[in-house]
Design an enzyme around this catalytic site. Structure first.
Site, PDB file in Angstrom:
ATOM      1  N   ALA A  66      84.743  74.657  46.125  1.00 34.14           N
ATOM      2  CA  ALA A  66      83.390  74.855  46.640  1.00 34.14           C
ATOM      3  C   ALA A  66      83.324  76.278  47.183  1.00 34.14           C
ATOM      4  O   ALA A  66      84.341  76.833  47.608  1.00 34.14           O
ATOM      5  CB  ALA A  66      83.119  73.843  47.750  1.00 34.14           C
ATOM      6  N   GLY A 112      87.096  71.610  45.419  1.00 32.97           N
ATOM      7  CA  GLY A 112      85.961  71.048  44.678  1.00 32.97           C
ATOM      8  C   GLY A 112      86.122  71.196  43.166  1.00 32.97           C
ATOM      9  O   GLY A 112      85.528  70.429  42.407  1.00 32.97           O
ATOM     10  N   GLU A 115      88.252  68.333  42.233  1.00 36.41           N
ATOM     11  CA  GLU A 115      87.409  67.141  42.420  1.00 36.41           C
ATOM     12  C   GLU A 115      86.403  67.005  41.266  1.00 36.41           C
ATOM     13  O   GLU A 115      86.121  65.899  40.808  1.00 36.41           O
ATOM     14  CB  GLU A 115      86.694  67.215  43.777  1.00 36.41           C
ATOM     15  CG  GLU A 115      87.681  67.055  44.935  1.00 36.41           C
ATOM     16  CD  GLU A 115      87.035  67.285  46.289  1.00 36.41           C
ATOM     17  OE1 GLU A 115      86.522  68.405  46.520  1.00 36.41           O
ATOM     18  OE2 GLU A 115      87.031  66.356  47.110  1.00 36.41           O
ATOM     19  N   GLU A 135      92.158  71.936  50.952  1.00 35.80           N
ATOM     20  CA  GLU A 135      91.179  71.894  52.055  1.00 35.80           C
ATOM     21  C   GLU A 135      91.813  71.895  53.435  1.00 35.80           C
ATOM     22  O   GLU A 135      91.285  72.496  54.363  1.00 35.80           O
ATOM     23  CB  GLU A 135      90.260  70.676  51.902  1.00 35.80           C
ATOM     24  CG  GLU A 135      89.196  70.822  50.825  1.00 35.80           C
ATOM     25  CD  GLU A 135      89.659  70.414  49.444  1.00 35.80           C
ATOM     26  OE1 GLU A 135      90.882  70.239  49.238  1.00 35.80           O
ATOM     27  OE2 GLU A 135      88.790  70.266  48.566  1.00 35.80           O
TER      28      GLU A 135
HETATM   29  N1  COA Z   1      84.792  80.198  47.491  1.00 33.96           N
HETATM   30  C1  COA Z   1      84.228  81.413  47.506  1.00 33.96           C
HETATM   31  N2  COA Z   1      84.760  82.486  46.894  1.00 33.96           N
HETATM   32  C2  COA Z   1      85.913  82.288  46.237  1.00 33.96           C
HETATM   33  C3  COA Z   1      86.556  81.046  46.172  1.00 33.96           C
HETATM   34  C4  COA Z   1      85.941  79.954  46.838  1.00 33.96           C
HETATM   35  N3  COA Z   1      86.449  78.730  46.815  1.00 33.96           N
HETATM   36  N4  COA Z   1      87.688  81.182  45.450  1.00 33.96           N
HETATM   37  C5  COA Z   1      87.754  82.466  45.071  1.00 33.96           C
HETATM   38  N5  COA Z   1      86.680  83.137  45.532  1.00 33.96           N
HETATM   39  C6  COA Z   1      86.358  84.563  45.357  1.00 33.96           C
HETATM   40  C7  COA Z   1      87.197  85.449  46.251  1.00 33.96           C
HETATM   41  O1  COA Z   1      86.647  85.530  47.539  1.00 33.96           O
HETATM   42  C8  COA Z   1      87.116  86.756  45.504  1.00 33.96           C
HETATM   43  O2  COA Z   1      85.842  87.340  45.743  1.00 33.96           O
HETATM   44  P1  COA Z   1      85.720  88.943  46.054  1.00 33.96           P
HETATM   45  O3  COA Z   1      86.280  89.604  44.826  1.00 33.96           O
HETATM   46  O4  COA Z   1      84.259  89.144  46.236  1.00 33.96           O
HETATM   47  O5  COA Z   1      86.559  89.185  47.260  1.00 33.96           O
HETATM   48  C9  COA Z   1      87.124  86.325  44.042  1.00 33.96           C
HETATM   49  O6  COA Z   1      86.699  84.969  44.036  1.00 33.96           O
HETATM   50  C10 COA Z   1      88.487  86.402  43.386  1.00 33.96           C
HETATM   51  O7  COA Z   1      89.415  85.657  44.181  1.00 33.96           O
HETATM   52  P2  COA Z   1      90.786  86.244  44.752  1.00 33.96           P
HETATM   53  O8  COA Z   1      91.169  85.434  45.947  1.00 33.96           O
HETATM   54  O9  COA Z   1      90.678  87.728  44.935  1.00 33.96           O
HETATM   55  O10 COA Z   1      91.764  85.940  43.520  1.00 33.96           O
HETATM   56  P3  COA Z   1      93.338  85.710  43.590  1.00 33.96           P
HETATM   57  O11 COA Z   1      93.805  85.717  42.168  1.00 33.96           O
HETATM   58  O12 COA Z   1      93.970  86.658  44.543  1.00 33.96           O
HETATM   59  O13 COA Z   1      93.533  84.223  44.202  1.00 33.96           O
HETATM   60  C11 COA Z   1      93.023  81.875  44.415  1.00 33.96           C
HETATM   61  C12 COA Z   1      93.079  83.104  43.477  1.00 33.96           C
HETATM   62  C13 COA Z   1      92.364  80.756  43.626  1.00 33.96           C
HETATM   63  C14 COA Z   1      94.448  81.480  44.810  1.00 33.96           C
HETATM   64  C15 COA Z   1      92.202  82.225  45.662  1.00 33.96           C
HETATM   65  O14 COA Z   1      90.966  82.787  45.248  1.00 33.96           O
HETATM   66  C16 COA Z   1      91.904  81.058  46.555  1.00 33.96           C
HETATM   67  O15 COA Z   1      92.772  80.604  47.273  1.00 33.96           O
HETATM   68  N6  COA Z   1      90.650  80.566  46.562  1.00 33.96           N
HETATM   69  C17 COA Z   1      90.207  79.520  47.429  1.00 33.96           C
HETATM   70  C18 COA Z   1      90.729  78.174  46.972  1.00 33.96           C
HETATM   71  C19 COA Z   1      90.295  77.086  47.930  1.00 33.96           C
HETATM   72  O16 COA Z   1      90.689  77.043  49.070  1.00 33.96           O
HETATM   73  N7  COA Z   1      89.440  76.192  47.440  1.00 33.96           N
HETATM   74  C20 COA Z   1      88.990  75.064  48.184  1.00 33.96           C
HETATM   75  C21 COA Z   1      87.680  75.335  48.795  1.00 33.96           C
HETATM   76  S1  COA Z   1      87.124  73.919  49.700  1.00 33.96           S
END
Ligand code: COA
Length: 260
Positions: A66, A112, A115, A135
Protein backbone atom coordinates in the site's frame (compact mmCIF):
# COMPACT_ATOMS: atom_id res chain seq x y z
CA UNK A 1 -11.47 1.40 -20.60
CA UNK A 2 -8.81 3.98 -19.87
CA UNK A 3 -7.03 4.39 -16.55
CA UNK A 4 -4.29 6.61 -15.13
CA UNK A 5 -2.52 3.87 -13.15
CA UNK A 6 -3.43 0.72 -15.07
CA UNK A 7 -3.32 -0.72 -18.54
CA UNK A 8 -5.61 -3.44 -19.86
CA UNK A 9 -4.57 -5.55 -22.85
CA UNK A 10 -6.08 -8.66 -24.35
CA UNK A 11 -4.69 -11.93 -25.60
CA UNK A 12 -7.70 -13.64 -27.15
CA UNK A 13 -10.06 -14.38 -24.23
CA UNK A 14 -7.54 -13.36 -21.56
CA UNK A 15 -7.33 -9.81 -20.20
CA UNK A 16 -3.99 -8.68 -18.80
CA UNK A 17 -4.27 -5.92 -16.20
CA UNK A 18 -0.94 -4.19 -15.47
CA UNK A 19 -0.51 -1.84 -12.53
CA UNK A 20 1.47 1.02 -13.95
CA UNK A 21 3.32 3.07 -11.30
CA UNK A 22 6.83 1.67 -11.80
CA UNK A 23 8.59 4.66 -10.21
CA UNK A 24 6.75 3.87 -6.97
CA UNK A 25 7.21 0.12 -7.47
CA UNK A 26 3.47 -0.02 -8.29
CA UNK A 27 2.52 0.86 -4.70
CA UNK A 28 -1.26 0.86 -4.24
CA UNK A 29 -2.55 4.38 -3.71
CA UNK A 30 -6.27 4.95 -3.28
CA UNK A 31 -6.71 5.96 -6.92
CA UNK A 32 -5.12 2.71 -8.12
CA UNK A 33 -7.30 0.67 -5.76
CA UNK A 34 -10.41 2.39 -7.14
CA UNK A 35 -9.27 1.89 -10.73
CA UNK A 36 -8.56 -1.79 -10.09
CA UNK A 37 -12.08 -2.15 -8.74
CA UNK A 38 -13.54 -0.54 -11.86
CA UNK A 39 -11.36 -2.58 -14.23
CA UNK A 40 -12.21 -5.89 -12.55
CA UNK A 41 -15.91 -5.03 -12.45
CA UNK A 42 -15.92 -4.22 -16.17
CA UNK A 43 -13.85 -7.24 -17.18
CA UNK A 44 -16.04 -9.56 -15.12
CA UNK A 45 -19.07 -8.27 -17.02
CA UNK A 46 -17.45 -8.91 -20.42
CA UNK A 47 -18.73 -12.24 -21.74
CA UNK A 48 -15.69 -12.77 -23.98
CA UNK A 49 -13.17 -12.26 -21.17
CA UNK A 50 -12.71 -15.69 -19.62
CA UNK A 51 -9.56 -15.17 -17.52
CA UNK A 52 -7.82 -12.14 -16.03
CA UNK A 53 -4.07 -11.92 -15.37
CA UNK A 54 -2.90 -9.26 -12.92
CA UNK A 55 0.71 -8.08 -12.97
CA UNK A 56 2.94 -5.08 -12.26
CA UNK A 57 4.82 -2.89 -14.73
CA UNK A 58 8.60 -2.83 -14.88
CA UNK A 59 11.03 -5.58 -13.99
CA UNK A 60 11.32 -4.90 -10.30
CA UNK A 61 7.94 -5.10 -8.64
CA UNK A 62 4.51 -6.66 -8.76
CA UNK A 63 3.34 -4.27 -6.02
CA UNK A 64 5.59 -3.03 -3.18
CA UNK A 65 2.64 -2.51 -0.84
CA UNK A 66 0.00 0.00 0.00
CA UNK A 67 1.24 3.54 -0.64
CA UNK A 68 2.74 4.43 2.74
CA UNK A 69 2.77 8.16 1.94
CA UNK A 70 -1.05 8.19 1.88
CA UNK A 71 -1.73 6.88 5.39
CA UNK A 72 1.23 7.99 7.50
CA UNK A 73 -0.90 10.58 9.38
CA UNK A 74 -4.14 8.54 9.65
CA UNK A 75 -6.20 8.29 12.86
CA UNK A 76 -7.58 5.04 14.32
CA UNK A 77 -10.90 5.54 12.52
CA UNK A 78 -9.24 6.43 9.22
CA UNK A 79 -7.02 3.34 9.49
CA UNK A 80 -10.02 1.08 10.08
CA UNK A 81 -11.89 2.72 7.21
CA UNK A 82 -8.88 2.27 4.90
CA UNK A 83 -8.80 -1.48 5.59
CA UNK A 84 -12.57 -1.95 5.41
CA UNK A 85 -12.87 -0.11 2.12
CA UNK A 86 -9.90 -1.98 0.63
CA UNK A 87 -11.39 -5.35 1.60
CA UNK A 88 -14.72 -4.41 0.08
CA UNK A 89 -13.72 -2.83 -3.21
CA UNK A 90 -10.60 -4.77 -4.08
CA UNK A 91 -9.36 -7.73 -2.04
CA UNK A 92 -12.64 -9.53 -1.26
CA UNK A 93 -13.99 -8.29 -4.57
CA UNK A 94 -11.25 -10.07 -6.55
CA UNK A 95 -11.41 -13.21 -4.41
CA UNK A 96 -15.13 -13.51 -5.09
CA UNK A 97 -15.04 -12.51 -8.76
CA UNK A 98 -16.76 -14.98 -11.14
CA UNK A 99 -13.90 -14.70 -13.63
CA UNK A 100 -10.68 -16.50 -12.65
CA UNK A 101 -7.83 -14.15 -11.73
CA UNK A 102 -4.17 -15.23 -11.91
CA UNK A 103 -1.50 -13.09 -10.23
CA UNK A 104 1.68 -12.91 -12.32
CA UNK A 105 4.12 -11.93 -9.57
CA UNK A 106 6.99 -10.32 -11.46
CA UNK A 107 9.10 -8.90 -8.59
CA UNK A 108 8.50 -7.53 -5.10
CA UNK A 109 5.08 -8.46 -3.70
CA UNK A 110 5.14 -6.88 -0.27
CA UNK A 111 2.45 -5.93 2.21
CA UNK A 112 -0.65 -4.95 0.25
CA UNK A 113 1.10 -6.30 -2.86
CA UNK A 114 1.32 -9.81 -1.45
CA UNK A 115 -2.21 -9.41 -0.07
CA UNK A 116 -3.37 -8.51 -3.58
CA UNK A 117 -1.61 -11.54 -5.07
CA UNK A 118 -3.19 -13.73 -2.34
CA UNK A 119 -6.66 -12.37 -3.12
CA UNK A 120 -6.21 -13.63 -6.70
CA UNK A 121 -7.31 -17.21 -7.32
CA UNK A 122 -3.72 -18.45 -7.72
CA UNK A 123 -0.22 -17.12 -8.27
CA UNK A 124 2.66 -17.71 -10.70
CA UNK A 125 6.00 -16.05 -9.91
CA UNK A 126 9.07 -15.07 -11.87
CA UNK A 127 12.38 -16.21 -10.39
CA UNK A 128 13.28 -12.69 -9.18
CA UNK A 129 10.09 -12.34 -7.12
CA UNK A 130 10.33 -11.63 -3.39
CA UNK A 131 7.36 -11.81 -1.08
CA UNK A 132 6.60 -10.76 2.46
CA UNK A 133 4.32 -8.90 4.84
CA UNK A 134 6.59 -6.23 6.36
CA UNK A 135 3.81 -4.28 8.12
CA UNK A 136 5.03 -4.90 11.68
CA UNK A 137 8.26 -3.11 10.74
CA UNK A 138 6.05 -0.03 10.24
CA UNK A 139 4.11 -0.49 13.48
CA UNK A 140 1.15 -1.99 11.62
CA UNK A 141 -0.33 -5.37 10.88
CA UNK A 142 -1.44 -6.56 7.44
CA UNK A 143 -4.84 -4.92 6.86
CA UNK A 144 -5.95 -6.19 3.47
CA UNK A 145 -6.60 -9.81 4.44
CA UNK A 146 -2.99 -10.93 4.88
CA UNK A 147 -3.43 -12.28 8.42
CA UNK A 148 -6.18 -14.57 7.10
CA UNK A 149 -5.12 -15.54 3.58
CA UNK A 150 -1.43 -16.19 4.34
CA UNK A 151 -2.16 -18.90 6.98
CA UNK A 152 -4.77 -20.41 4.62
CA UNK A 153 -2.14 -20.74 1.92
CA UNK A 154 1.05 -21.66 3.82
CA UNK A 155 -0.11 -22.78 7.28
CA UNK A 156 -0.30 -20.92 10.57
CA UNK A 157 3.28 -21.45 11.81
CA UNK A 158 4.97 -20.28 8.64
CA UNK A 159 2.57 -17.33 8.36
CA UNK A 160 3.22 -16.31 11.96
CA UNK A 161 6.98 -16.39 11.37
CA UNK A 162 6.77 -14.42 8.12
CA UNK A 163 4.49 -11.78 9.67
CA UNK A 164 6.45 -11.46 12.95
CA UNK A 165 9.89 -11.27 11.32
CA UNK A 166 8.67 -8.98 8.51
CA UNK A 167 11.09 -10.87 6.30
CA UNK A 168 10.89 -11.64 2.60
CA UNK A 169 11.04 -15.03 0.96
CA UNK A 170 12.29 -15.69 -2.55
CA UNK A 171 10.31 -17.30 -5.35
CA UNK A 172 11.57 -20.82 -4.70
CA UNK A 173 10.68 -20.68 -1.00
CA UNK A 174 7.26 -19.35 -2.00
CA UNK A 175 6.92 -22.35 -4.31
CA UNK A 176 8.02 -24.69 -1.54
CA UNK A 177 5.46 -23.10 0.83
CA UNK A 178 2.64 -23.38 -1.74
CA UNK A 179 2.26 -19.62 -1.90
CA UNK A 180 2.85 -19.71 -5.67
CA UNK A 181 2.04 -22.57 -8.02
CA UNK A 182 4.97 -22.25 -10.45
CA UNK A 183 8.22 -20.31 -10.80
CA UNK A 184 9.44 -19.35 -14.27
CA UNK A 185 11.91 -16.84 -15.75
CA UNK A 186 10.78 -13.22 -16.01
CA UNK A 187 10.42 -13.44 -19.79
CA UNK A 188 8.36 -16.62 -19.53
CA UNK A 189 6.03 -15.26 -16.85
CA UNK A 190 3.22 -13.82 -18.98
CA UNK A 191 3.44 -16.53 -21.69
CA UNK A 192 3.21 -19.18 -18.96
CA UNK A 193 0.21 -17.48 -17.33
CA UNK A 194 -1.47 -17.14 -20.75
CA UNK A 195 -0.89 -20.84 -21.42
CA UNK A 196 -2.66 -21.71 -18.16
CA UNK A 197 -5.40 -19.18 -18.96
CA UNK A 198 -6.00 -20.89 -22.31
CA UNK A 199 -6.50 -24.23 -20.56
CA UNK A 200 -9.00 -22.62 -18.20
CA UNK A 201 -10.79 -20.96 -21.13
CA UNK A 202 -11.53 -24.38 -22.69
CA UNK A 203 -13.83 -25.16 -19.76
CA UNK A 204 -17.29 -24.02 -18.76
CA UNK A 205 -17.21 -20.42 -17.44
CA UNK A 206 -20.39 -21.06 -15.45
CA UNK A 207 -18.94 -24.16 -13.79
CA UNK A 208 -15.70 -22.30 -13.04
CA UNK A 209 -17.58 -19.42 -11.41
CA UNK A 210 -19.46 -21.96 -9.24
CA UNK A 211 -16.16 -23.65 -8.36
CA UNK A 212 -14.62 -20.32 -7.26
CA UNK A 213 -17.66 -19.56 -5.09
CA UNK A 214 -17.70 -22.98 -3.48
CA UNK A 215 -13.95 -23.24 -2.81
CA UNK A 216 -14.15 -19.80 -1.17
CA UNK A 217 -17.22 -20.89 0.84
CA UNK A 218 -15.08 -23.39 2.75
CA UNK A 219 -12.94 -20.54 4.10
CA UNK A 220 -15.85 -18.40 5.32
CA UNK A 221 -17.21 -18.51 8.83
CA UNK A 222 -20.86 -19.48 9.22
CA UNK A 223 -20.94 -20.96 5.71
CA UNK A 224 -20.95 -24.71 5.19
CA UNK A 225 -18.65 -25.39 2.23
CA UNK A 226 -20.03 -28.91 1.66
CA UNK A 227 -23.61 -27.60 1.63
CA UNK A 228 -22.57 -24.83 -0.78
CA UNK A 229 -20.97 -27.46 -3.00
CA UNK A 230 -24.13 -29.59 -3.08
CA UNK A 231 -26.30 -26.60 -4.01
CA UNK A 232 -23.93 -25.33 -6.71
CA UNK A 233 -23.46 -28.86 -8.10
CA UNK A 234 -27.23 -29.11 -8.50
CA UNK A 235 -27.44 -25.68 -10.15
CA UNK A 236 -24.90 -26.77 -12.78
CA UNK A 237 -27.46 -29.28 -14.08
CA UNK A 238 -29.73 -26.39 -15.11
CA UNK A 239 -27.12 -24.65 -17.26
CA UNK A 240 -26.61 -24.58 -21.02
CA UNK A 241 -22.90 -25.21 -20.34
CA UNK A 242 -23.76 -28.56 -18.72
CA UNK A 243 -25.94 -29.50 -21.66
CA UNK A 244 -23.18 -28.58 -24.12
CA UNK A 245 -20.39 -30.22 -22.08
CA UNK A 246 -22.14 -33.57 -21.71
CA UNK A 247 -23.51 -33.55 -25.29
CA UNK A 248 -20.04 -32.76 -26.71
CA UNK A 249 -18.53 -35.59 -24.67
CA UNK A 250 -21.10 -38.09 -25.93
CA UNK A 251 -20.67 -36.84 -29.51
CA UNK A 252 -16.86 -37.11 -29.13
CA UNK A 253 -16.25 -33.44 -30.03
CA UNK A 254 -14.76 -30.42 -28.27
CA UNK A 255 -17.33 -28.49 -26.23
CA UNK A 256 -18.17 -24.92 -27.27
CA UNK A 257 -19.49 -23.52 -24.01
CA UNK A 258 -22.09 -20.76 -24.33
CA UNK A 259 -21.18 -19.50 -20.85
CA UNK A 260 -24.76 -19.67 -19.59
N1 COA B 1 4.63 3.08 -0.58
C1 COA B 1 5.02 4.24 -1.14
N2 COA B 1 6.14 4.36 -1.88
C2 COA B 1 6.86 3.24 -2.07
C3 COA B 1 6.50 2.00 -1.53
C4 COA B 1 5.31 1.94 -0.75
N3 COA B 1 4.87 0.81 -0.22
N4 COA B 1 7.43 1.09 -1.89
C5 COA B 1 8.34 1.74 -2.63
N5 COA B 1 7.99 3.03 -2.75
C6 COA B 1 8.71 4.10 -3.48
C7 COA B 1 9.93 4.58 -2.72
O1 COA B 1 9.58 5.53 -1.75
C8 COA B 1 10.74 5.16 -3.84
O2 COA B 1 10.19 6.42 -4.19
P1 COA B 1 11.17 7.70 -4.48
O3 COA B 1 12.03 7.26 -5.63
O4 COA B 1 10.23 8.80 -4.81
O5 COA B 1 11.96 7.89 -3.23
C9 COA B 1 10.45 4.23 -5.01
O6 COA B 1 9.23 3.58 -4.69
C10 COA B 1 11.51 3.17 -5.22
O7 COA B 1 11.71 2.46 -3.99
P2 COA B 1 13.12 2.28 -3.27
O8 COA B 1 12.86 2.04 -1.82
O9 COA B 1 14.03 3.41 -3.63
O10 COA B 1 13.64 0.94 -3.99
P3 COA B 1 14.65 -0.13 -3.39
O11 COA B 1 14.99 -1.03 -4.53
O12 COA B 1 15.76 0.54 -2.66
O13 COA B 1 13.80 -0.96 -2.29
C11 COA B 1 11.85 -2.12 -1.48
C12 COA B 1 12.71 -1.75 -2.71
C13 COA B 1 10.60 -2.82 -2.01
C14 COA B 1 12.64 -3.07 -0.58
C15 COA B 1 11.48 -0.85 -0.72
O14 COA B 1 10.93 0.09 -1.64
C16 COA B 1 10.47 -1.05 0.38
O15 COA B 1 10.82 -1.56 1.43
N6 COA B 1 9.21 -0.62 0.18
C17 COA B 1 8.19 -0.66 1.17
C18 COA B 1 7.67 -2.07 1.36
C19 COA B 1 6.62 -2.11 2.45
O16 COA B 1 6.89 -1.87 3.60
N7 COA B 1 5.39 -2.41 2.05
C20 COA B 1 4.30 -2.56 2.96
C21 COA B 1 3.51 -1.32 3.04
S1 COA B 1 2.15 -1.52 4.15
Amino acid sequence: MSYKNLSVEYDDTTAIVTINRPKKLNALNSETIQELHEAFEELDAEKDTLVIILTGSGEKAFVAGADISEFSDFSIDEGAELAANGHKILFDFIENLSTPVIAAVNGFALGGGLELAMACHFRIASDNARMGLPEVSLGLIPGYGGTQRLPQLIGKGRAMELIMTASMIDANSALDYGLVNHVVSQEDLLPHCIEIAEKIANNSPVAISHAIKVVNAGFKTNVNGYKSEIEAFGECFGTADFEEGTTAFLEKRKAEFPGE
